[in-house]
Scaffold this active site. Structure first.
Site, PDB file in Angstrom:
ATOM      1  N   TYR A 166       1.282  -1.462   0.276  1.00  0.00           N
ATOM      2  CA  TYR A 166      -0.253   0.151   0.127  1.00  0.00           C
ATOM      3  C   TYR A 166       0.932   1.256  -0.301  1.00  0.00           C
ATOM      4  O   TYR A 166       0.800   2.209  -0.353  1.00  0.00           O
ATOM      5  CB  TYR A 166      -1.239  -0.059   1.102  1.00  0.00           C
ATOM      6  CG  TYR A 166      -1.393   1.056   1.823  1.00  0.00           C
ATOM      7  CD1 TYR A 166      -3.193   1.563  -0.087  1.00  0.00           C
ATOM      8  CD2 TYR A 166      -1.551   2.729   1.833  1.00  0.00           C
ATOM      9  CE1 TYR A 166      -3.638   2.698   0.219  1.00  0.00           C
ATOM     10  CE2 TYR A 166      -1.911   3.405   2.005  1.00  0.00           C
ATOM     11  CZ  TYR A 166      -3.533   3.318   1.410  1.00  0.00           C
ATOM     12  OH  TYR A 166      -3.845   4.602   1.429  1.00  0.00           O
ATOM     13  N   LYS A 170       1.858   4.275  -2.515  1.00  0.00           N
ATOM     14  CA  LYS A 170       1.182   5.295  -2.786  1.00  0.00           C
ATOM     15  C   LYS A 170       2.430   6.588  -3.121  1.00  0.00           C
ATOM     16  O   LYS A 170       2.834   7.257  -3.278  1.00  0.00           O
ATOM     17  CB  LYS A 170       1.106   5.737  -1.760  1.00  0.00           C
ATOM     18  CG  LYS A 170      -0.643   5.236  -0.692  1.00  0.00           C
ATOM     19  CD  LYS A 170      -2.279   5.789  -2.718  1.00  0.00           C
ATOM     20  CE  LYS A 170      -2.777   5.056  -1.935  1.00  0.00           C
ATOM     21  NZ  LYS A 170      -4.047   6.012  -2.772  1.00  0.00           N
TER      22      LYS A 170
HETATM   23  N1  LIG Z   1      -9.548   7.038   4.607  1.00  0.00           N
HETATM   24  C1  LIG Z   1      -7.696   7.806   4.346  1.00  0.00           C
HETATM   25  O1  LIG Z   1      -7.687   8.249   5.416  1.00  0.00           O
HETATM   26  C2  LIG Z   1      -6.911   7.831   3.096  1.00  0.00           C
HETATM   27  C3  LIG Z   1      -6.093   8.534   3.486  1.00  0.00           C
HETATM   28  C4  LIG Z   1      -4.852   8.581   2.245  1.00  0.00           C
HETATM   29  C5  LIG Z   1      -5.127   8.596   1.288  1.00  0.00           C
HETATM   30  N2  LIG Z   1      -6.841   7.739   1.118  1.00  0.00           N
HETATM   31  C6  LIG Z   1      -6.302   7.379  -0.241  1.00  0.00           C
HETATM   32  O2  LIG Z   1      -8.217   8.123  -0.641  1.00  0.00           O
HETATM   33  C7  LIG Z   1      -8.889   7.494  -1.627  1.00  0.00           C
HETATM   34  C8  LIG Z   1     -10.142   6.898  -1.185  1.00  0.00           C
HETATM   35  O3  LIG Z   1     -10.185   6.324   0.338  1.00  0.00           O
HETATM   36  P1  LIG Z   1     -11.465   5.606   1.281  1.00  0.00           P
HETATM   37  O4  LIG Z   1     -11.484   6.098   2.608  1.00  0.00           O
HETATM   38  O5  LIG Z   1     -12.439   6.834   0.172  1.00  0.00           O
HETATM   39  O6  LIG Z   1     -11.795   4.798   0.444  1.00  0.00           O
HETATM   40  P2  LIG Z   1     -13.134   3.708   0.044  1.00  0.00           P
HETATM   41  O7  LIG Z   1     -12.063   2.814  -0.204  1.00  0.00           O
HETATM   42  O8  LIG Z   1     -13.970   4.428   0.597  1.00  0.00           O
HETATM   43  O9  LIG Z   1     -12.632   3.580  -1.449  1.00  0.00           O
HETATM   44  C9  LIG Z   1     -11.820   3.521  -2.582  1.00  0.00           C
HETATM   45  C10 LIG Z   1     -12.942   2.992  -3.557  1.00  0.00           C
HETATM   46  O10 LIG Z   1     -11.951   2.755  -4.821  1.00  0.00           O
HETATM   47  C11 LIG Z   1     -13.312   2.003  -5.619  1.00  0.00           C
HETATM   48  N3  LIG Z   1     -11.671   0.681  -6.480  1.00  0.00           N
HETATM   49  C12 LIG Z   1     -11.054  -0.540  -5.646  1.00  0.00           C
HETATM   50  N4  LIG Z   1     -10.752  -0.930  -6.718  1.00  0.00           N
HETATM   51  C13 LIG Z   1     -11.414  -0.602  -8.030  1.00  0.00           C
HETATM   52  C14 LIG Z   1     -11.151  -0.969  -9.680  1.00  0.00           C
HETATM   53  N5  LIG Z   1     -10.346  -1.652  -9.310  1.00  0.00           N
HETATM   54  N6  LIG Z   1     -11.234   0.032 -10.158  1.00  0.00           N
HETATM   55  C15 LIG Z   1     -12.683   0.699  -9.691  1.00  0.00           C
HETATM   56  N7  LIG Z   1     -12.230   1.295  -8.331  1.00  0.00           N
HETATM   57  C16 LIG Z   1     -12.431   1.209  -7.415  1.00  0.00           C
HETATM   58  C17 LIG Z   1     -13.335   1.269  -3.782  1.00  0.00           C
HETATM   59  O11 LIG Z   1     -14.961   0.412  -4.742  1.00  0.00           O
HETATM   60  C18 LIG Z   1     -13.961   2.356  -3.062  1.00  0.00           C
HETATM   61  O12 LIG Z   1     -15.106   2.597  -3.452  1.00  0.00           O
HETATM   62  C19 LIG Z   1      -8.401   5.383  -1.676  1.00  0.00           C
HETATM   63  O13 LIG Z   1      -6.808   5.837  -2.953  1.00  0.00           O
HETATM   64  C20 LIG Z   1      -7.319   6.023  -0.506  1.00  0.00           C
HETATM   65  O14 LIG Z   1      -6.023   5.192  -0.638  1.00  0.00           O
HETATM   66  C21 LIG Z   1      -7.729   7.729   2.001  1.00  0.00           C
END
Ligand SMILES: NC(=O)c1ccc[n+]([C@@H]2O[C@H](COP(=O)([O-])OP(=O)(O)OC[C@H]3O[C@@H](n4cnc5c(N)ncnc54)[C@H](O)[C@@H]3O)[C@@H](O)[C@H]2O)c1
Length: 260
Positions: A166, A170
Site C-alpha cells: 500500500y 502510494k
Molecule cells: N481514508 C483515509 O484515511 C485515506 C488516507 C490517505 C489516502 N487515502 C486514499 O484515498 C482514496 C479513497 O479512500 P477512502 O477512504 O474513500 O476508501 P474507499 O475504500 O471508500 O474508496 C476506494 C474506492 O475505490 C474503489 N475501487 C477499488 N478497486 C477499484 C478498481 N480496481 N477499479 C475501480 N474502483 C476501485 C472501491 O470500490 C472504493 O469505492 C484511496 O486512494 C485511499 O488510498 C485514504
C-alpha cells in the site's frame, strides 16, 4: 449575488466515487457546477452517487463501472465520457485498494494485484483521458496518494519481506505525478497529487483500529483526523482556475501529520 461556481461547465471524472472520499469529491465538484462522471468497480454505488448529486442548469451526471486494473476498461470509460460530453476537463484518480487490504498476505500474486490497482490504475485512467485533454489543449489530473507513502514500519526480524504494497504503491503515485506533469505541461495539462492523512471514512474505520487512530491523531499538530470534505476542498482547488499555474506538486492535507 451568490458566488460564481468554480467549475461551471466543466466535465470531471472521479474514480472510486461509490463512497468515502471519492463521493465527497463528486459532490463538491457538482456543487461547483461540474458535470460529474462517477466511476467505481462498484457499479451500483457509482450510479447511486451520480443520482444523489445536485444538478442545475446544463449539468448532467453519470455513474458507471470502471475497473482500473484493466486498461481496456479505463479506455472504454473515457470513450463513453467523450461520446457523451465531447470533452474531459478533469480526472480525479481516487480509486484504490485501501479498505480491505490484507497486510498479512505478502505473496507475489497479491502484491501484483495491489500494485496493479493502486500504482498502475491512475496511470491507466490517465492514459485513457490524455488524448482528449491533449486535443483540447487543457486538462487537470489529480492523483491521490497517501501520507502512508512517507511512513514505514520497522520489523527487526521479519520471517519474510512483509507486505508494504500500500505504502509502496502510494509512493509510486507521488512519482507518477511528477513524471506525468513533466511531459504533459506542453499541452496545458496540469498533474498534481493530494496526500491525505488519516481521513474518517467507512474504509478507515475498517482499516485502522481506534487505538491506532488515537495514536496517529495525538502525534498530529491539529490533533485530529481529516474529514473527507477537507480532501475534496483540495481537489476543487487543484481543478479550479486558481491552480492553473500549479503542476507536479503534492498537496498534503493531513493536519500536519507529515511535513516533508
Ligand atoms: N481514508 C483515509 O484515511 C485515506 C488516507 C490517505 C489516502 N487515502 C486514499 O484515498 C482514496 C479513497 O479512500 P477512502 O477512504 O474513500 O476508501 P474507499 O475504500 O471508500 O474508496 C476506494 C474506492 O475505490 C474503489 N475501487 C477499488 N478497486 C477499484 C478498481 N480496481 N477499479 C475501480 N474502483 C476501485 C472501491 O470500490 C472504493 O469505492 C484511496 O486512494 C485511499 O488510498 C485514504
Amino acid at each position: 449575488m451568490g458566488a460564481a461556481q468554480r467549475l461551471a461547465g466543466k466535465i470531471a471524472i472521479v474514480t472510486g466515487a461509490a463512497g468515502g472520499i471519492g463521493k465527497e469529491h463528486a459532490k463538491r465538484f457538482a456543487d461547483e457546477g461540474a458535470s460529474v462522471v462517477a466511476l467505481d468497480i462498484d457499479e451500483q454505488g457509482a450510479e447511486s452517487t451520480a443520482k444523489e448529486l445536485p444538478a442545475g442548469g446544463d449539468q448532467r451526471h453519470l455513474g458507471g463501472r470502471v475497473d482500473i486494473s484493466s486498461l481496456a476498461s479505463c479506455q472504454d470509460a473515457a470513450d463513453r465520457v467523450v461520446a457523451e460530453f465531447g470533452r474531459i476537463d478533469a480526472l480525479v484518480n481516487n480509486a484504490a485498494i485501501y479498505a480491505n487490504i490484507d497486510h498479512k498476505r505478502a505473496d507475489e500474486e497479491y502484491l501484483d494485484q495491489v500494485l496493479s490497482v493502486n500504482m498502475l490504475g491512475p496511470w491507466r485512467m490517465s492514459k485513457a483521458v490524455v488524448p482528449a485533454m491533449m486535443s483540447q489543449n487543457s486538462g487537470r489530473i489529480i492523483n491521490q496518494s497517501s501520507d502512508a507513502a512517507l511512513m514505514y514500519h520497522v520489523s527487526r526480524k521479519p520471517e519474510t519481506l512483509p507486505n508494504f504494497a500500500y505504502a509502496w504503491s502510494k509512493y509510486s503515485v507521488n512519482g507518477l505525478t511528477k513524471f506525468m506533469a513533466g511531459v504533459l505541461g506542453g499541452y496545458n495539462i496540469t498533474v498534481n497529487c493530494i496526500s491525505p492523512g488519516m481521513t474518517m471514512t467507512e474504509a478507515t474505520q475498517q482499516a485502522v483500529s481506534p487505538r491506532m487512530a488515537e495514536r496517529l491523531n495525538a502525534s498530529t499538530p491539529l490533533g485530529r483526523a481529516m474529514e473527507p470534505q477537507e480532501i475534496a476542498a483540495a481537489a476543487l482547488f487543484l481543478a479550479s482556475d486558481d491552480a492553473k499555474g500549479i503542476t507536479g506538486q503534492i498537496l498534503y492535507v493531513n493536519g500536519g501529520a507529515v511535513m516533508p
